[in-house]
Design a protein around this motif. Structure first.
Motif, PDB file in Angstrom:
ATOM      1  N   SER A  53      19.302  63.899  62.703  1.00 51.91           N
ATOM      2  CA  SER A  53      20.262  64.364  61.692  1.00 51.91           C
ATOM      3  C   SER A  53      20.676  65.813  61.953  1.00 51.91           C
ATOM      4  O   SER A  53      21.840  66.175  61.761  1.00 51.91           O
ATOM      5  N   ASP A  54      19.730  66.636  62.402  1.00 52.72           N
ATOM      6  CA  ASP A  54      20.052  68.042  62.708  1.00 52.72           C
ATOM      7  C   ASP A  54      21.014  68.133  63.892  1.00 52.72           C
ATOM      8  O   ASP A  54      21.981  68.903  63.864  1.00 52.72           O
ATOM      9  N   VAL A  55      20.740  67.344  64.925  1.00 49.93           N
ATOM     10  CA  VAL A  55      21.604  67.354  66.112  1.00 49.93           C
ATOM     11  C   VAL A  55      23.001  66.862  65.739  1.00 49.93           C
ATOM     12  O   VAL A  55      24.007  67.404  66.201  1.00 49.93           O
ATOM     13  N   SER A  56      23.066  65.859  64.872  1.00 51.10           N
ATOM     14  CA  SER A  56      24.350  65.329  64.420  1.00 51.10           C
ATOM     15  C   SER A  56      25.149  66.396  63.674  1.00 51.10           C
ATOM     16  O   SER A  56      26.361  66.551  63.886  1.00 51.10           O
ATOM     17  N   LYS A  57      24.462  67.166  62.810  1.00 45.37           N
ATOM     18  CA  LYS A  57      25.128  68.247  62.077  1.00 45.37           C
ATOM     19  C   LYS A  57      25.655  69.312  63.045  1.00 45.37           C
ATOM     20  O   LYS A  57      26.761  69.835  62.872  1.00 45.37           O
ATOM     21  N   VAL A  58      24.858  69.631  64.071  1.00 49.09           N
ATOM     22  CA  VAL A  58      25.275  70.632  65.063  1.00 49.09           C
ATOM     23  C   VAL A  58      26.534  70.160  65.789  1.00 49.09           C
ATOM     24  O   VAL A  58      27.482  70.937  65.963  1.00 49.09           O
ATOM     25  N   LEU A  59      26.552  68.893  66.210  1.00 47.33           N
ATOM     26  CA  LEU A  59      27.727  68.365  66.916  1.00 47.33           C
ATOM     27  C   LEU A  59      28.964  68.385  66.023  1.00 47.33           C
ATOM     28  O   LEU A  59      30.052  68.778  66.465  1.00 47.33           O
ATOM     29  N   ASN A  60      28.817  67.953  64.766  1.00 44.05           N
ATOM     30  CA  ASN A  60      29.953  67.934  63.845  1.00 44.05           C
ATOM     31  C   ASN A  60      30.464  69.351  63.570  1.00 44.05           C
ATOM     32  O   ASN A  60      31.666  69.585  63.519  1.00 44.05           O
ATOM     33  N   THR A  61      29.530  70.300  63.406  1.00 46.36           N
ATOM     34  CA  THR A  61      29.908  71.691  63.167  1.00 46.36           C
ATOM     35  C   THR A  61      30.621  72.276  64.384  1.00 46.36           C
ATOM     36  O   THR A  61      31.612  72.998  64.247  1.00 46.36           O
ATOM     37  N   LEU A  62      30.122  71.945  65.576  1.00 47.43           N
ATOM     38  CA  LEU A  62      30.752  72.407  66.814  1.00 47.43           C
ATOM     39  C   LEU A  62      32.197  71.909  66.896  1.00 47.43           C
ATOM     40  O   LEU A  62      33.108  72.666  67.261  1.00 47.43           O
ATOM     41  N   ALA A  63      32.411  70.645  66.539  1.00 42.75           N
ATOM     42  CA  ALA A  63      33.762  70.075  66.558  1.00 42.75           C
ATOM     43  C   ALA A  63      34.670  70.788  65.554  1.00 42.75           C
ATOM     44  O   ALA A  63      35.829  71.100  65.860  1.00 42.75           O
ATOM     45  N   GLU A  64      34.137  71.072  64.360  1.00 44.91           N
ATOM     46  CA  GLU A  64      34.929  71.767  63.336  1.00 44.91           C
ATOM     47  C   GLU A  64      35.285  73.184  63.783  1.00 44.91           C
ATOM     48  O   GLU A  64      36.431  73.625  63.642  1.00 44.91           O
ATOM     49  N   ILE A  65      34.289  73.907  64.315  1.00 46.63           N
ATOM     50  CA  ILE A  65      34.520  75.282  64.785  1.00 46.63           C
ATOM     51  C   ILE A  65      35.559  75.281  65.901  1.00 46.63           C
ATOM     52  O   ILE A  65      36.480  76.103  65.913  1.00 46.63           O
ATOM     53  N   GLY A  66      35.415  74.356  66.849  1.00 45.08           N
ATOM     54  CA  GLY A  66      36.360  74.260  67.960  1.00 45.08           C
ATOM     55  C   GLY A  66      37.775  73.977  67.481  1.00 45.08           C
ATOM     56  O   GLY A  66      38.734  74.603  67.935  1.00 45.08           O
ATOM     57  N   THR A  67      37.909  73.051  66.540  1.00 42.47           N
ATOM     58  CA  THR A  67      39.228  72.710  65.992  1.00 42.47           C
ATOM     59  C   THR A  67      39.864  73.915  65.310  1.00 42.47           C
ATOM     60  O   THR A  67      41.034  74.229  65.543  1.00 42.47           O
TER      61      THR A  67
END
Length: 145
Positions: free
Chosen positions: A71-85
Motif C-alpha cells: 500500500s505504501d509503494v502504491s501511494k508513492v507511485l500514485n503521488t509520483l504520477a500526480e507530481i509529474g503531471t
C-alpha cells in the motif's frame, strides 16, 4: 453512422475497423517516409512477443526490492504520477532521474488546402495548434541499451 467507412464495406469486422482507424489517422503519421515505416514495422514485430510491465507487476517488484508495504509503494507511485503531471502542466518539463524526461511541445496549426500524398492530391482540413506531450530517455538509459 456510416461516416468514415468509405471503401470499407457495410458490416464491421476487425479488418474493416482497421481501415476506418487508418483513414482517420493523423496526416503527419501518414506522410512519414517509407523507410521509417518499414523500420517501425520490423521493430514492432520484434517487440510483439514481449508485454510491457503492468502496474501490479511493477508494484510487486518494488515491494520485493524495498521491503515496504504494498500500500505504501502504491501511494508513492500514485503521488509520483500526480507530481509529474502537475510539473509538466506548470513548467512543461519533468525528469525522472535515471529514466526519462517528459516535455511538452507546441505543434503549429495546419492550413486547409490540397497536398500531394503518394502521388495523389488530397484535400486537407485545417487543424488548430495543440500542445503534445513527449517522453525522452535520459543519456544514462540510452548508453545501457
Amino acid at each position: 453512422g456510416d461516416e468514415g467507412k468509405e471503401g470499407c464495406g457495410s458490416s464491421w469486422d476487425s479488418a474493416q475497423a482497421a481501415c476506418v482507424v487508418f483513414s482517420s489517422r493523423d496526416l503527419s503519421e501518414i506522410m512519414a517516409p517509407a523507410k521509417a515505416m518499414k523500420a517501425k514495422k520490423v521493430a514492432m514485430k520484434a517487440m510483439k512477443g514481449q508485454k510491457a510491465m503492468s502496474k501490479g507487476t511493477l508494484l510487486g517488484e518494488l515491494v520485493n526490492a524495498t521491503e515496504l508495504k504494498r500500500s505504501d509503494v502504491s501511494k508513492v507511485l500514485n503521488t509520483l504520477a500526480e507530481i509529474g503531471t502537475d510539473e509538466v502542466k506548470k513548467s512543461g518539463k519533468f525528469t525522472l532521474p535515471g529514466l526519462c524526461m517528459i516535455k511538452t511541445r507546441k505543434k503549429a496549426a495546419t492550413k486547409a488546402g490540397k497536398r500531394m500524398m503518394f502521388g495523389k492530391e488530397v484535400i486537407v482540413k485545417a487543424k488548430p495548434a495543440k500542445t503534445v506531450v513527449k517522453a525522452f530517455p535520459v543519456a544514462a538509459l540510452k548508453q545501457q541499451i
